[in-house]
Design a protein around this motif. Structure first.
Motif, short mmCIF file in Angstrom:
data_model
loop_
_atom_site.label_atom_id
_atom_site.label_comp_id
_atom_site.label_asym_id
_atom_site.label_seq_id
_atom_site.Cartn_x
_atom_site.Cartn_y
_atom_site.Cartn_z
N ILE A 30 3.02 -0.63 -6.89
CA ILE A 30 3.95 -0.61 -5.76
C ILE A 30 3.53 0.49 -4.79
CG2 ILE A 30 6.36 -0.31 -5.07
CD1 ILE A 30 7.11 -1.08 -7.99
N VAL A 31 3.47 0.16 -3.51
CA VAL A 31 3.10 1.18 -2.51
C VAL A 31 4.23 1.33 -1.50
CG1 VAL A 31 1.91 -0.48 -0.99
CG2 VAL A 31 1.28 1.93 -0.91
N TRP A 32 4.46 2.58 -1.09
CA TRP A 32 5.47 2.95 -0.07
C TRP A 32 4.75 3.78 0.97
CZ3 TRP A 32 8.41 7.14 1.90
CH2 TRP A 32 9.67 6.84 2.42
N LEU A 36 -4.16 0.52 -0.23
CA LEU A 36 -3.42 -0.70 0.13
C LEU A 36 -4.08 -1.93 -0.48
CD1 LEU A 36 -2.49 -0.15 3.90
CD2 LEU A 36 -1.11 0.33 1.88
N CYS A 37 -5.40 -1.96 -0.50
CA CYS A 37 -6.10 -3.11 -1.07
C CYS A 37 -5.90 -3.19 -2.58
CB CYS A 37 -7.59 -3.03 -0.73
SG CYS A 37 -7.97 -3.40 1.00
N GLU A 38 -5.74 -2.05 -3.22
CA GLU A 38 -5.54 -2.04 -4.67
C GLU A 38 -4.10 -2.34 -5.07
OE1 GLU A 38 -6.85 1.87 -5.58
OE2 GLU A 38 -9.01 1.38 -5.43
N HIS A 81 -1.98 -7.07 5.63
CA HIS A 81 -3.38 -7.36 5.96
C HIS A 81 -4.29 -7.07 4.78
CE1 HIS A 81 -7.08 -7.60 8.27
NE2 HIS A 81 -7.39 -6.36 7.95
N CYS A 82 -3.90 -6.09 3.95
CA CYS A 82 -4.69 -5.73 2.77
C CYS A 82 -4.24 -6.49 1.53
CB CYS A 82 -4.60 -4.23 2.53
SG CYS A 82 -5.39 -3.23 3.81
N GLY A 83 -3.43 -7.54 1.71
CA GLY A 83 -3.10 -8.43 0.61
C GLY A 83 -1.89 -8.06 -0.20
N CYS A 84 -1.02 -7.19 0.31
CA CYS A 84 0.19 -6.80 -0.43
C CYS A 84 1.33 -7.78 -0.17
CB CYS A 84 0.64 -5.39 -0.03
SG CYS A 84 -0.47 -4.09 -0.57
N TYR A 85 2.13 -7.98 -1.18
CA TYR A 85 3.34 -8.80 -1.09
C TYR A 85 4.45 -7.91 -0.52
CZ TYR A 85 7.05 -12.00 -2.74
OH TYR A 85 8.12 -12.86 -2.83
N PRO A 86 5.07 -8.28 0.62
CA PRO A 86 6.06 -7.40 1.25
C PRO A 86 7.50 -7.66 0.78
CG PRO A 86 5.55 -9.20 2.72
CD PRO A 86 4.73 -9.43 1.47
#
Length: 403
Positions: A237-239, A309-311, A333-338
């Motif tokens: 998870i990224v914030w 972001l890509c990871e 754009h880097c493939g993350c599910y929002p």
């Protein structure tokens, strides 16, 4: 800072808060629009920039007969500048709104400083073109002017929105979207097209079965390269937001702590810039979530930021203020599910399947993705980020800055 783009510049770019998305836009225009002259102030002490930048620029911008267009963000009090510099009043004056102070969230309404919103209204009145980065930004500003002016005890101005609306337009923020294919993990490169039954709560049927979070999960992640029985990596998870209260880090951290209490596995990357002392909740969350943290803090190198972001698998917004959302679109754009609130600018950009209504819904969605990270990893997000790219928007910006 001053930068001369040509011997006889025709476009004067002014930015009182040269940082973040404000900086990215100025740099993009300077690089791709011919004949630009740039004057900026560092991205510090935002309130003082809003109060005093006009006086500073009035003394530092030289008189130049070749100037034809003036472009500035709404941090600048344009009204003060053209009064101090009548030679600039004759230019085509373009005011760009990254945000607006009429609906910008404050912890207590009585703490709202009337002057900042008032300055933006005055700047609109003297501008020739008023540009907003989203329809939400424009509509929230124009519809709030009347009630905002009612704060004045008497002799209130009327119908200012009727003067500003005809010269207002929406022009999305132009994203710089580099080719990140070399940074993408294999499963993002090899993803199959999205199917409806990949969603957490498919329409017309019950939710997908979820594995017991206490069991060792051995689903095969498509594209992982291993065979059956390969251990699945925890959901990442990224914030990627500013470390400030208007992004509601309290909600984000309380949600992750609930996931931890349920003994769900996940990894966390907390990115984003800090312009002031970050809220205390960050240090406390760092202690409570320490075992889950992969990245903690701002990454100044864009390459490093894009790599994270890509990871990552999922990007989350808990914002109480968002007028466009550069970080969310970069992550997509880097493939993350929002996952975003069903509020602010988000319904304008993201389909309903990526929106949540309540904190409980956010927690439920993340629980499901922690138990089935393959859902996020297989999913192709239904947002065309290329429509927000400089390539798509360049012609409109060239027209905007033409005399």
């Amino acid at each position: 800072m001053q930068s001369e783009g040509s011997p006889s510049p025709s476009v004067l770019l002014l930015e009182p808060f040269y940082g973040g998305s404000h900086k990215q836009l100025i740099d993009l225009l300077k690089e791709h629009i011919g004949g630009c002259s740039v004057f900026t102030l560092p991205a510090k002490k935002w309130h003082w920039r809003a109060r005093t930048a006009a006086l500073h620029f009035s003394q530092t911008v030289p008189t130049c007969p070749s100037y034809r267009v003036l472009f500035s963000s709404s941090v600048l009090n344009l009204c003060e500048l053209v009064a101090l510099r009548p030679d600039l009043a004759r230019l085509k004056k373009v005011l760009y709104f990254h945000e607006n102070q009429l609906v910008y969230p404050v912890r207590k309404e009585q703490e709202r400083d009337f002057q900042y919103g008032y300055n933006q209204v005055l700047s609109c009145l003297v501008a020739d073109v008023v540009v907003f980065n989203s329809a939400f930004n424009m509509d929230s500003f124009l519809s709030s002017i009347s009630s905002f002016m009612k704060k004045i005890p008497d002799h209130r101005p009327r119908d200012l929105d009727l003067l500003i609306r005809p010269k207002s337009l929406v022009l999305h923020y132009p994203l710089h979207l580099p080719d990140v294919s070399r940074l993408l993990p294999k499963h993002k490169l090899l993803r199959t097209p999205f199917h409806v039954d990949d969603t957490l709560e498919p329409r017309g049927g019950p939710p997908l079965p979820w594995s017991d979070p206490h069991e060792s999960r051995t689903e095969q992640c498509p594209g992982s390269g291993g065979g059956p029985g390969v251990q699945v990596r925890p959901l990442h998870i990224v914030w990627p937001h500013r470390w400030e209260h208007d992004k509601d880090p309290e909600l984000f951290f309380s949600t992750l702590i609930k996931l931890k209490e349920k003994k769900l596995e996940f990894h966390l990357s907390l990115l984003g810039q800090t312009f002031t002392d970050p809220p205390d909740v960050f240090s406390e969350a760092r202690r409570q979530l320490d075992g889950h943290v992969l990245n903690w803090g701002y990454l100044p190198r864009k390459e490093d930021y894009l790599q994270v972001l890509c990871e990552a698998d999922v990007v989350v917004s808990t914002a109480r203020h968002e007028f466009f959302g550069v970080a969310m679109l970069e992550a997509v754009h880097c493939g993350c599910y929002p996952l975003c609130p069903r509020a602010l600018v988000y319904p304008e950009i993201f389909p309903a399947e990526y929106l949540y209504n309540t904190p409980e819904q956010l927690c439920k969605r993340l629980q499901g993705l922690c138990r089935r990270p393959d859902i996020a990893r297989r999913h192709i997000v239904r947002v065309d980020t290329s429509s927000f790219s400089w390539t798509s928007l360049r012609e409109r910006y060239e027209t905007l800055l033409a005399t």
